[in-house]
Design a protein around this motif. Structure first.
Motif, mmCIF file in Angstrom:
data_model
loop_
_atom_site.group_PDB
_atom_site.id
_atom_site.type_symbol
_atom_site.label_atom_id
_atom_site.label_comp_id
_atom_site.label_asym_id
_atom_site.label_seq_id
_atom_site.Cartn_x
_atom_site.Cartn_y
_atom_site.Cartn_z
ATOM 1 N N LEU A 195 0.833 -1.199 0.000
ATOM 2 C CA LEU A 195 0.000 0.000 0.000
ATOM 3 C C LEU A 195 0.871 1.253 0.000
ATOM 4 O O LEU A 195 0.623 2.198 -0.759
ATOM 5 C CB LEU A 195 -0.939 0.002 1.215
ATOM 6 N N ALA A 196 1.910 1.263 0.823
ATOM 7 C CA ALA A 196 2.809 2.418 0.879
ATOM 8 C C ALA A 196 3.476 2.654 -0.478
ATOM 9 O O ALA A 196 3.606 3.803 -0.916
ATOM 10 C CB ALA A 196 3.867 2.215 1.964
ATOM 11 N N ARG A 197 3.892 1.587 -1.147
ATOM 12 C CA ARG A 197 4.489 1.733 -2.487
ATOM 13 C C ARG A 197 3.495 2.346 -3.458
ATOM 14 O O ARG A 197 3.837 3.235 -4.246
ATOM 15 C CB ARG A 197 4.955 0.370 -3.007
ATOM 16 N N ALA A 198 2.254 1.877 -3.412
ATOM 17 C CA ALA A 198 1.221 2.412 -4.307
ATOM 18 C C ALA A 198 0.969 3.884 -3.990
ATOM 19 O O ALA A 198 0.851 4.716 -4.901
ATOM 20 C CB ALA A 198 -0.071 1.607 -4.175
ATOM 21 N N GLN A 199 0.887 4.215 -2.709
ATOM 22 C CA GLN A 199 0.653 5.604 -2.320
ATOM 23 C C GLN A 199 1.811 6.492 -2.770
ATOM 24 O O GLN A 199 1.596 7.594 -3.275
ATOM 25 C CB GLN A 199 0.446 5.700 -0.812
ATOM 26 N N PHE A 200 3.031 6.018 -2.590
ATOM 27 C CA PHE A 200 4.191 6.795 -3.015
ATOM 28 C C PHE A 200 4.137 7.036 -4.526
ATOM 29 O O PHE A 200 4.291 8.167 -4.990
ATOM 30 C CB PHE A 200 5.490 6.076 -2.636
ATOM 31 N N ASP A 201 3.893 5.977 -5.282
ATOM 32 C CA ASP A 201 3.847 6.108 -6.744
ATOM 33 C C ASP A 201 2.681 6.979 -7.211
ATOM 34 O O ASP A 201 2.748 7.572 -8.282
ATOM 35 C CB ASP A 201 3.771 4.734 -7.406
ATOM 36 N N ALA A 202 1.631 7.064 -6.408
ATOM 37 C CA ALA A 202 0.478 7.907 -6.738
ATOM 38 C C ALA A 202 0.667 9.345 -6.246
ATOM 39 O O ALA A 202 -0.211 10.183 -6.432
ATOM 40 C CB ALA A 202 -0.802 7.314 -6.146
ATOM 41 N N GLY A 203 1.805 9.629 -5.618
ATOM 42 C CA GLY A 203 2.077 10.983 -5.132
ATOM 43 C C GLY A 203 1.465 11.286 -3.781
ATOM 44 O O GLY A 203 1.427 12.440 -3.357
ATOM 45 N N LEU A 204 1.008 10.272 -3.071
ATOM 46 C CA LEU A 204 0.411 10.447 -1.744
ATOM 47 C C LEU A 204 1.499 10.213 -0.693
ATOM 48 O O LEU A 204 1.487 9.239 0.049
ATOM 49 C CB LEU A 204 -0.749 9.461 -1.558
ATOM 50 N N TYR A 205 2.458 11.139 -0.643
ATOM 51 C CA TYR A 205 3.671 10.935 0.142
ATOM 52 C C TYR A 205 3.430 10.859 1.640
ATOM 53 O O TYR A 205 4.073 10.060 2.332
ATOM 54 C CB TYR A 205 4.708 12.003 -0.193
ATOM 55 N N ALA A 206 2.535 11.665 2.178
ATOM 56 C CA ALA A 206 2.273 11.627 3.624
ATOM 57 C C ALA A 206 1.665 10.280 4.019
ATOM 58 O O ALA A 206 2.059 9.688 5.032
ATOM 59 C CB ALA A 206 1.360 12.779 4.032
ATOM 60 N N ALA A 207 0.734 9.796 3.235
ATOM 61 C CA ALA A 207 0.126 8.485 3.519
ATOM 62 C C ALA A 207 1.162 7.378 3.367
ATOM 63 O O ALA A 207 1.219 6.445 4.182
ATOM 64 C CB ALA A 207 -1.063 8.244 2.600
ATOM 65 N N ALA A 208 1.993 7.472 2.332
ATOM 66 C CA ALA A 208 3.046 6.473 2.133
ATOM 67 C C ALA A 208 4.003 6.472 3.312
ATOM 68 O O ALA A 208 4.378 5.403 3.821
ATOM 69 C CB ALA A 208 3.799 6.753 0.831
ATOM 70 N N LEU A 209 4.390 7.652 3.775
ATOM 71 C CA LEU A 209 5.295 7.743 4.914
ATOM 72 C C LEU A 209 4.693 7.046 6.127
ATOM 73 O O LEU A 209 5.374 6.272 6.805
ATOM 74 C CB LEU A 209 5.600 9.207 5.247
#
Length: 177
Positions: free
Chosen positions: A74-88
């Motif tokens: 999920l974090a990888r998907a969020q990072f790739d989608a530009g959702l950096y705070a959620a990925a962090l």
């Protein structure tokens, strides 16, 4: 197709057409169980559809909040989608659950860098590099973060007029102060 959302671009997620919208039941929830959501979300991520993957993986993480593999994907998907705070936050949760997870430390570091927190980034990237010193990808990210910190600290001297980030001193002020 009960509600018209099972197929996009010629097929559902698991279909031959490579669509990006997960098949849904009549209630709007994705079909299948947590493992199905995880597998389909992972496949979407591999196929370059991080936002669609994030939707399925978020559902899976909600159902299984302690699954490190779901949270990391999920974090990888969020990072790739530009959702950096959620990925962090998701990389952080995985790293706190298993501090020896070098990839989670790396993810925490690069997400922090994207959010402008280079001190935190350097800390977690250094941990990732210490765990896997052979990873050039990890070392390159750490070098970039450290260079940013050094530049912000003025280690390379003052910015010259015309350089990116240069702001001219205010006009009309006494420059001898």
């Amino acid at each position: 197709m009960s509600d018209g959302q099972e197929r996009v671009n010629g097929g559902g997620v698991g279909g031959e057409g490579g669509g990006v919208v997960p098949a849904q039941n009549g209630s709007g929830a994705p079909e299948g169980g947590v493992y199905d959501w995880f597998r389909r979300g992972s496949k979407l991520l591999e196929q370059g559809h991080p936002a669609a993957a994030e939707q399925l993986l978020a559902r899976a993480a909600e159902a299984e909040p302690h699954s490190r593999s779901i949270r990391e994907t999920l974090a990888r998907a969020q990072f790739d989608a530009g959702l950096y705070a959620a990925a962090l936050e998701n990389f952080r949760a995985v790293a706190l659950a298993d501090p020896a997870d070098d990839y989670a430390q790396f993810g925490w570091g690069v997400a922090a860098a994207r959010l402008g927190d280079f001190e935190t980034s350097a800390e977690h990237l250094a941990l990732a590099v210490a765990m896997r010193p052979e990873s050039e990808h990890y070392r390159a990210a750490l070098r970039q973060t450290r260079a940013t910190l050094a530049a912000r600290a003025g280690a390379f001297g003052p910015l010259l007029p015309g350089a990116p980030g240069y702001s001219a001193p205010p006009t009309g002020q006494d420059e001898t102060r």
